[in-house]
Design a protein around this motif. Structure first.
Motif, PDB file in Angstrom:
ATOM      1  N   TRP B  14       0.823  -1.216   0.000  1.00 48.65           N
ATOM      2  CA  TRP B  14       0.000   0.000   0.000  1.00 48.65           C
ATOM      3  C   TRP B  14       0.861   1.271   0.000  1.00 48.65           C
ATOM      4  CZ3 TRP B  14       0.590   2.999   4.388  1.00 48.65           C
ATOM      5  CH2 TRP B  14       1.058   2.334   5.537  1.00 48.65           C
ATOM      6  N   GLY B  15       2.117   1.107  -0.398  1.00 46.16           N
ATOM      7  CA  GLY B  15       2.945   2.289  -0.646  1.00 46.16           C
ATOM      8  C   GLY B  15       3.500   2.988   0.574  1.00 46.16           C
ATOM      9  N   CYS B  16       3.789   2.247   1.644  1.00 49.72           N
ATOM     10  CA  CYS B  16       4.338   2.903   2.839  1.00 49.72           C
ATOM     11  C   CYS B  16       5.790   3.320   2.626  1.00 49.72           C
ATOM     12  CB  CYS B  16       4.209   2.021   4.077  1.00 49.72           C
ATOM     13  SG  CYS B  16       5.376   0.641   4.164  1.00 49.72           S
ATOM     14  N   ARG B  17       6.487   2.655   1.711  1.00 53.56           N
ATOM     15  CA  ARG B  17       7.863   2.960   1.309  1.00 53.56           C
ATOM     16  C   ARG B  17       8.895   2.762   2.429  1.00 53.56           C
ATOM     17  NH1 ARG B  17       7.411   8.463  -2.055  1.00 53.56           N
ATOM     18  NH2 ARG B  17       9.230   7.721  -3.142  1.00 53.56           N
TER      19      ARG B  17
END
Lengths: 206, 163
Positions: B14-17
């Motif tokens: 979910w793109g937390c990086r």
């Protein structure tokens, strides 16, 4: 907790024992021990004990005249992975991922306002204005403007660290009328705003 | 020797990086071999499709970058790890063109190509790569034997009812 660091690292998360239907033996955590649709706590504090819907003060329906001047609904609670509220802006490796405050708008809205991807834009409410960088996003309602919250600039020479520049709190309304009478909460997702390029079209963004 | 693989469950990301930060931290913030990008939203049958993609070397079965390098600076170890030796790199960028995943970067300062070496300094000491070391908030980066990983991912998808 009786587990080692190695075991912990292999787990997705830790949680205590899960018990279902506790209410059957213990009741709910209300004064009556019942599921209260009619809140006896609120009643005791002289608030309306029943849930009710009130149109928020600054909405297209409650403020149609204002809506003509500020034609977009501002949602200000956008979460940014890596930061927690206003925390983390000073940590270089996190800031590198999210260098600027970013406002998401629909392509349609952008076209109408003469905004291109990556432009610095001004978001303005009757209470103030802030600057964010525009990001065009088709997966949202064109009537919505979706800004981030918690911005300040630790690198700024300003002793206030430039918080007034881009912090969405410059736009929200803290007035008594705007607060929830019982909880004091402020409307942060139902504000009216306008949005436009920071520099007039045709000039470079330098 | 056991074959290593880095597998990313893109359905879960979910793109937390966090993986990006873990990678940068492992290399003292001098390099980063991993980049999370966004794809979409594209519209298909009036349904919006939007995903995150973790771009990092896949350590391919038959890596095209190895053959593309005229200096033999890129090689594949017996355990599957594809290693780029920056000392032998002359900066011709052939590998960058050959990579189907576009995950080989160019270091302008050093004038050499740069890619993920699957944290071989960690792996050789019995550890797992920084990005896969349980830093990911969605738990979508796996390291180990490909078959085990596939089974784990399938189990998790069943649990969250996405298959």
């Amino acid at each position: 907790m009786g587990i080692s660091w190695k075991q912990f690292k292999e787990m997705d998360f830790i949680r205590g024992e899960v018990k279902y239907r506790k209410y059957r033996t213990e009741g709910f955590s209300t004064p009556t021990r019942k599921l209260e649709l009619y809140s006896t706590v609120l009643e005791k504090m002289a608030y309306d004990p029943l849930p009710q819907y009130h149109e928020p003060p600054g909405s297209p329906y409650s403020a149609p005249e204002l809506y003509k001047e500020y034609p977009y609904i501002l949602v200000s609670g956008r979460r940014i992975p890596g930061f927690f509220c206003s925390e983390g802006r000073q940590i270089p490796c996190l800031r590198e991922l999210q260098p600027d405050p970013v406002v998401e708008i629909h392509q349609e809205t952008a076209e109408k306002s003469g905004i291109k991807e990556g432009d610095w834009v001004i978001i303005e409410s009757p209470r103030g204005k802030i600057r964010h960088r525009a990001r065009l996003f088709a997966g949202m309602d064109p009537r919505i403007v979706f800004a981030q919250h918690g911005w300040w600039f630790p690198e700024s020479e300003d002793p206030m660290r430039g918080w007034r520049e881009s912090n969405v709190n410059m736009l929200t309304d803290n007035s008594y009328e705007n607060c929830d009478p019982a909880m004091g909460g402020t409307a942060i997702r139902t504000l009216l705003c306008r949005i436009y390029p920071e520099v007039p079209q045709g000039r470079s963004d330098k | 020797m056991r074959k290593h693989a880095l597998v990313i469950d893109h359905d879960a990301c979910w793109g937390c990086r966090t993986c990006e930060v873990a990678c940068a931290q492992e290399y003292d913030f001098k390099s980063k071999f991993l980049l999370v990008t966004e794809e979409g939203p594209s519209q298909d049958n009036s349904i919006h499709d939007y995903t995150y993609r973790v771009n990092v070397c896949r350590h391919c079965e038959d890596p095209p970058c190895v053959g593309a390098c005229p200096e033999e600076a890129i090689s594949q170890r017996d355990d599957g790890i594809v290693v780029l030796d920056a000392d032998r790199c002359t900066g011709c960028r052939s590998c960058i063109e050959a990579c189907p995943y576009e995950v080989i970067a160019f270091d302008e300062e050093q004038q050499v190509a740069q890619k993920c070496n699957l944290c071989r300094h960690r792996v050789d000491n019995g550890l797992i790569p920084a990005c896969a070391d349980n830093v990911c908030l969605a738990h979508c980066i796996y390291f180990g034997e490909p078959a085990d990983i596939e089974a784990t991912i399938e189990g998790k998808r069943k649990k969250r009812q996405t298959i």
